[in-house]
Write a protein that holds these residues in place. Structure first.
Motif, PDB file in Angstrom:
ATOM      1  N   PHE A 114     121.989   8.728  29.773  1.00 44.67           N
ATOM      2  CA  PHE A 114     121.417   9.507  28.666  1.00 44.67           C
ATOM      3  C   PHE A 114     120.437   8.675  27.834  1.00 44.67           C
ATOM      4  O   PHE A 114     119.459   9.210  27.319  1.00 44.67           O
ATOM      5  N   SER A 115     120.713   7.381  27.701  1.00 38.44           N
ATOM      6  CA  SER A 115     119.786   6.545  26.932  1.00 38.44           C
ATOM      7  C   SER A 115     118.440   6.463  27.635  1.00 38.44           C
ATOM      8  O   SER A 115     117.385   6.550  26.998  1.00 38.44           O
ATOM      9  N   LEU A 116     118.507   6.326  28.954  1.00 32.63           N
ATOM     10  CA  LEU A 116     117.269   6.231  29.712  1.00 32.63           C
ATOM     11  C   LEU A 116     116.459   7.515  29.569  1.00 32.63           C
ATOM     12  O   LEU A 116     115.247   7.491  29.353  1.00 32.63           O
ATOM     13  N   MET A 117     117.166   8.647  29.648  1.00 36.15           N
ATOM     14  CA  MET A 117     116.452   9.917  29.503  1.00 36.15           C
ATOM     15  C   MET A 117     115.868  10.062  28.106  1.00 36.15           C
ATOM     16  O   MET A 117     114.750  10.542  27.930  1.00 36.15           O
ATOM     17  N   ALA A 118     116.630   9.615  27.103  1.00 35.00           N
ATOM     18  CA  ALA A 118     116.120   9.711  25.731  1.00 35.00           C
ATOM     19  C   ALA A 118     114.857   8.867  25.591  1.00 35.00           C
ATOM     20  O   ALA A 118     113.863   9.295  25.007  1.00 35.00           O
ATOM     21  N   LYS A 119     114.902   7.673  26.159  1.00 38.86           N
ATOM     22  CA  LYS A 119     113.743   6.796  26.060  1.00 38.86           C
ATOM     23  C   LYS A 119     112.529   7.439  26.736  1.00 38.86           C
ATOM     24  O   LYS A 119     111.416   7.413  26.218  1.00 38.86           O
ATOM     25  N   ASN A 120     112.776   8.039  27.913  1.00 33.46           N
ATOM     26  CA  ASN A 120     111.679   8.700  28.610  1.00 33.46           C
ATOM     27  C   ASN A 120     111.094   9.833  27.788  1.00 33.46           C
ATOM     28  O   ASN A 120     109.878  10.013  27.728  1.00 33.46           O
ATOM     29  N   LEU A 121     111.982  10.602  27.167  1.00 36.04           N
ATOM     30  CA  LEU A 121     111.486  11.726  26.364  1.00 36.04           C
ATOM     31  C   LEU A 121     110.644  11.240  25.201  1.00 36.04           C
ATOM     32  O   LEU A 121     109.577  11.783  24.928  1.00 36.04           O
ATOM     33  N   VAL A 122     111.129  10.201  24.499  1.00 35.91           N
ATOM     34  CA  VAL A 122     110.400   9.827  23.290  1.00 35.91           C
ATOM     35  C   VAL A 122     109.120   9.062  23.586  1.00 35.91           C
ATOM     36  O   VAL A 122     108.231   9.011  22.753  1.00 35.91           O
ATOM     37  N   ARG A 123     109.000   8.499  24.781  1.00 32.53           N
ATOM     38  CA  ARG A 123     107.738   7.795  25.043  1.00 32.53           C
ATOM     39  C   ARG A 123     106.714   8.705  25.698  1.00 32.53           C
ATOM     40  O   ARG A 123     105.581   8.318  25.906  1.00 32.53           O
ATOM     41  N   GLY A 124     107.126   9.911  26.040  1.00 34.95           N
ATOM     42  CA  GLY A 124     106.204  10.824  26.697  1.00 34.95           C
ATOM     43  C   GLY A 124     105.642  11.871  25.747  1.00 34.95           C
ATOM     44  O   GLY A 124     105.668  11.712  24.527  1.00 34.95           O
ATOM     45  N   ASN A 125     105.133  12.933  26.335  1.00 37.29           N
ATOM     46  CA  ASN A 125     104.465  13.967  25.560  1.00 37.29           C
ATOM     47  C   ASN A 125     105.411  14.607  24.549  1.00 37.29           C
ATOM     48  O   ASN A 125     105.047  14.852  23.405  1.00 37.29           O
TER      49      ASN A 125
END
Lengths: 358, 261, 309
Positions: free
Chosen positions: A192-203
């Protein structure tokens, strides 16, 4: 070897856009994750798992959820505990009412239900903001507190009002020992942390932050506030819902609505403030701080008292805990409103240049 | 000014009136903008320039009047609609996203063009990653164009005013707009920064063919870079035409140069 | 009909107390832009001080005049609330002047924790009594109009009266006195007020002190009804919807909002509660405020927010 990046040049935008763009960081994080999965189970005793590590992992997940909403999208919430409750009770009902429901699926479905509830109670954010919104989110908190206490269907007509779940099972792996629980929660948290990081660094994350920083300008460049805010509420509530389900079914085993009261909401908010708003790592720092501090004070205060020949009662410890806790919050807000994560980042910046800062 | 050819009417404003409570900000204003031209709106503080810009890109809705964009009526347009219709703008008091880096600020300008769904973004795979790289390349072109390579990773809050204005422009350009609205792009700048900004505006107009509508309160540089100028005074239009025509307009002279000069 | 009126009056009376707590919120918010989550902790702290000193003072001085004991305890409690206000300004607020609303809100949460812990460390954490001689027996009213009349709780009635008096005198204080004018200047614009020589720090101490006194009065009223205990802190949570409904910056809003929420709570509990299992009054007030917000985001009397670009 110095911690520095001289001579490391990025030759593609892809390399530049990695989560940990500095190789040293990448290795350190990888080592940390491996250590968490392999090393800690070998080193740590049951008490530490039960009292510190499992709560830390689950509350980190919850703090991530709050951080997405408060830190990244700038929508303050005092109802995070309610989202956890919705996740916990929804997962519970999926588990007991649907035959053969796998535990992990129930937990994720619980998260989805919490996300739906989050969208409903996040809707006022389209009209009201700031402090008015904070109070509006309390409506969700008190409503769900009441619902899980009074509406018997949610608790499967349990006479005591508390619900309990037998050891849960993941593809034949029965999760009952503290080590199992730790590993299960750790796995979920890492993913979940990885997904959160992906979300916040993307669009998506850029849209959230744009709404947070300057909502009028965000609309002008084509960001729809409704979409950005409601997705933030949904994702945040999803995280909180999953964390709630884990808190109930894995950490506690049996629980009452009080486990997700307004105190929990405030606690989560503090984690994010003290840890660092708008920084994924801040969620972990904050959760660690808030899980460890009471235990630390509990151990230390009687010792300090005995130095001065004073008997320190349990009530006094809890009161002093309040005082220290409150003072620390105010102190942090005054000294570093961006939390531990910012202190950490500043330290790292310095280290990158050390020992030749010019 | 080479290469560009002034085209048809792209934006037509008819009889716009806007008021706040009892205050009439704009009264019955009509003018049009031709494709590829640089159109200036000038006037004193409080003349209604910013209100005019806010009406054009849907931040305010006029009580009366018609906005016709490429022949289509857009009277009930909100700012999201305006962005979708190809309008971008910069802000007088720099409305950058202060918690984000320069690069991220400009990348937000691409949001309408990014289509990956949330799940794809969460796993950072396939469409999401491809898109991110494509748009990054486009954004880097704009960064090169505006000469802000050295600050791309800097949080915008730390930049000096002139550079912030440039980032604001970069973010608007990232939208690849057909019409670019500039709200006092040169306010508060020194001579050198003003010259830079003029050059960028003309380059944008020239290289991308972007139609530019800009507002300014002093006549100075604007007259040199605009094709046509509208003059507002206390919410009314008092002049409209080429810079030379406007300079010769007696109403403009009395409002602008009149007593004080 | 009589029953309805009874409920309505009950609602109005408890609403008046909400107004009192809400007024504490509004005053602080107006003067310093701080949304004071510590208001509940202040109620508890003040009530604890009052309860304990009315017990200790007779013991120290060896007197047994209940009235004098209460007066002295009240005076001491006021002094203590003043010190608390001064400390809050000194140790926390002055360092947080230009922070965002959310940061300030969290800071007051921290202050609330400190007050809770500190109060219970000094004054103890049992349930204490406050006895200011409030009559407990109910009275009948309007027997000529309705058959059987309507039953009014005398204690509630007096409490509402005290609250109303305090609310009125505070409104007058802030409208008519020089301090009140200075306060309104600060509320309008911190920097401008500072630049014409209004001492921000002192104004804040005054406002927090006034909020402390309203907290003390609310604490005494509630404490004498229910006993002084930790649950007093939840009063602030009950008063929040009031503030939202009335508008964060409006004194009349706090008063009318309090009455609306008081009545709404009682009516919903009596007429709606039985169908859904009871206990709905706390979230009902919030829902009421929330629905209201959707139509008027700035509250009943709050200042309209205009977006500027």
């Amino acid at each position: 070897m110095f911690y520095r990046e001289n001579g490391q040049f990025k030759t593609s935008y892809k390399a530049d856009q990695q989560v940990f763009a500095i190789p040293q960081d990448r290795w350190a994080i990888l080592a940390l994750v491996v250590f968490a999965f392999v090393g800690i189970p070998l080193l740590v005793d049951e008490y530490l798992f039960r009292a510190i590590l499992v709560p830390f992992l689950i509350l980190s997940l919850a703090a991530l959820g709050v951080n997405i909403l408060v830190g990244y999208c700038g929508q303050i919430t005092l109802g995070a505990g309610a989202s956890m409750a919705v996740g916990a009770y929804a997962a519970y009902n999926f588990l007991i009412r649907v035959d053969g429901m796998p535990a992990l699926a129930a937990i994720l479905l619980g998260g989805l239900v919490a996300a739906a509830a989050g969208i409903v109670f996040g809707a006022p954010s389209l009209r009201v903001r700031g402090l008015y919104l904070a109070v509006a989110t309390l409506a969700a908190q008190f409503f769900w507190d009441w619902a899980f206490l009074r509406i018997k269907w949610f608790t499967n007509n349990s006479s005591s009002g508390s619900v309990s779940v037998a050891d849960i099972n993941l593809l034949g792996w029965t999760i009952n020992s503290p080590t199992d629980k730790y590993l299960f929660c750790l796995g979920i948290l890492v993913a979940f942390s990885l997904m959160a990081k992906n979300l916040v660094r993307g669009n998506m994350g850029r849209q959230w932050m744009a709404i947070r920083d300057m909502d009028v300008a965000a609309t002008v460049i084509g960001i729809r506030p409704m979409y950005a805010k409601l997705t933030a509420f949904a994702v945040s509530s999803f995280y909180l819902g999953v964390a709630g389900a884990l808190w109930g079914m894995v950490n506690l085993g049996s629980w009452e609505p009080a486990a997700f009261s307004i105190d929990r909401s405030l606690q989560l908010l503090f984690m994010v403030i003290i840890g660092g708003m708008g920084a994924i790592s801040g969620s972990f720092f904050g959760a660690a701080f808030i899980v460890i501090l009471p235990i630390f004070l509990n151990q230390m205060l009687p010792l300090v008292g005995s130095l001065f020949g004073l008997e320190v009662s349990i009530a006094l410890v809890s009161h002093v805990e309040f005082i220290i806790f409150g003072s620390l919050i105010v102190f942090f807000l005054i000294v570093e409103p961006h939390g531990i994560a910012r202190l950490w980042a500043t330290g790292r910046e310095k280290l990158r240049l050390w020992p030749f800062p010019h | 000014m080479s290469g560009r050819k002034i085209g048809e009417v792209i934006l037509d404003l008819k009889n716009i009136s806007l008021s706040f409570g009892g205050v009439k900000a704009l009264q019955d204003i009509s003018f049009n903008v031709l494709e590829h031209e640089v159109r200036a709106i000038i006037g004193h503080n409080g003349a209604g320039k910013s209100s005019m810009l806010n009406v054009i890109n849907g931040v305010y809705r006029p009580q009366q009047g018609d906005i016709i964009l490429r022949g289509k009526h857009h009277t009930n347009m909100d700012s999201y609609g305006a962005a979708n219709a190809g309008l971008a703008r910069t802000f007088q008091n720099i409305a950058l996203f202060k918690g984000m880096s320069v690069l991220d600020n400009i990348m937000t300008g691409r949001n309408l063009k990014m289509k990956a769904n949330m799940l794809q973004q969460a796993v950072w795979f396939g469409a999401a990653q491809r898109e991110e790289l494509e748009h990054r390349a486009k954004v880097e072109e704009i960064i090169d164009f505006l000469e802000i390579q050295h600050i791309r990773k800097t949080p915008v809050g730390r930049l000096p005013y002139g550079l912030q204005k440039r980032v604001d422009l970069a973010r608007a350009l990232a939208m690849e707009p057909q019409i670019l609205l500039l709200d006092e792009p040169m306010a508060g700048m020194n001579v050198e920064e003003k010259q830079d900004m003029c050059r960028f505006i003309l380059d944008v107009n020239d290289q991308f063919g972007t139609t530019v509508v800009l507002i300014e309160h002093d006549m100075g540089v604007v007259m040199d870079i605009s094709d046509r100028v509208v003059v507002l005074d206390y919410g009314k239009k008092i002049g409209d035409g080429t810079p030379d025509e406007v300079r010769a307009n007696p109403d403009v002279i009395s409002a602008y140069l009149g007593a004080s000069h | 009909m009589a029953f309805f009126l009874e409920t309505l009056l009950g609602g109005l009376m408890s609403g008046m107390l909400y107004s009192l707590v809400a007024l504490g919120f509004v005053l602080i918010f107006k003067a310093s832009g701080v949304f004071n989550f510590a208001q509940g902790a202040m109620v508890l702290f003040a009530a604890l001080a009052m309860a304990r000193f009315s017990e200790w003072i007779p013991a120290w001085l060896g007197m047994d005049n209940l009235f004098m004991a209460n007066v002295l305890a009240f005076a001491v409690s006021v002094a203590i609330m003043f010190v608390v206000a001064w400390l809050i300004e000194r140790l926390a607020l002055r360092y947080l002047v230009n922070q965002e609303g959310a940061t300030l809100l969290m800071a007051t949460l921290g202050i609330a924790y400190v007050l809770d812990g500190f109060g219970q460390t000094i004054f103890g954490s049992d349930i204490y009594k406050i006895d200011v001689g409030m009559p407990k027996e109910p009275v009948m009213m309007l027997e000529s109009v309705f058959e059987g009349g309507i039953l009014i709780n005398k204690e509630d009635f007096i409490a509402a009266l005290i609250a109303a008096l305090l609310v009125i005198s505070l409104s007058v204080f802030f409208q008519k006195t020089a301090t009140g004018r200075a306060l309104r200047a600060v509320a309008a614009d911190h920097q401008a007020a500072q630049s014409i020589g209004i001492p921000l720090g002192r104004i804040w101490v005054i406002v927090w002190c006034v909020a402390g006194i309203t907290a003390l009065v609310a604490g005494i009223i509630w404490g004498s009804k229910l006993g002084v205990q930790f649950s007093l802190t939840t009063i602030a949570l009950r008063a929040l919807p009031v503030v939202i409904l009335g508008g964060l910056t409006s004194v009349p809003g706090a008063i009318i909002g309090g009455l609306i929420i008081g009545v709404g709570e009682k009516l919903s509990e009596v007429y709606l509660g039985p169908y859904v299992g009871g206990g709905i009054e706390i979230w009902f007030a919030y829902m009421l405020a929330l629905v209201f917000l959707l139509f008027r985001p700035q509250g009943l009397f709050g200042e309209k927010i205009i977006d500027r670009v």
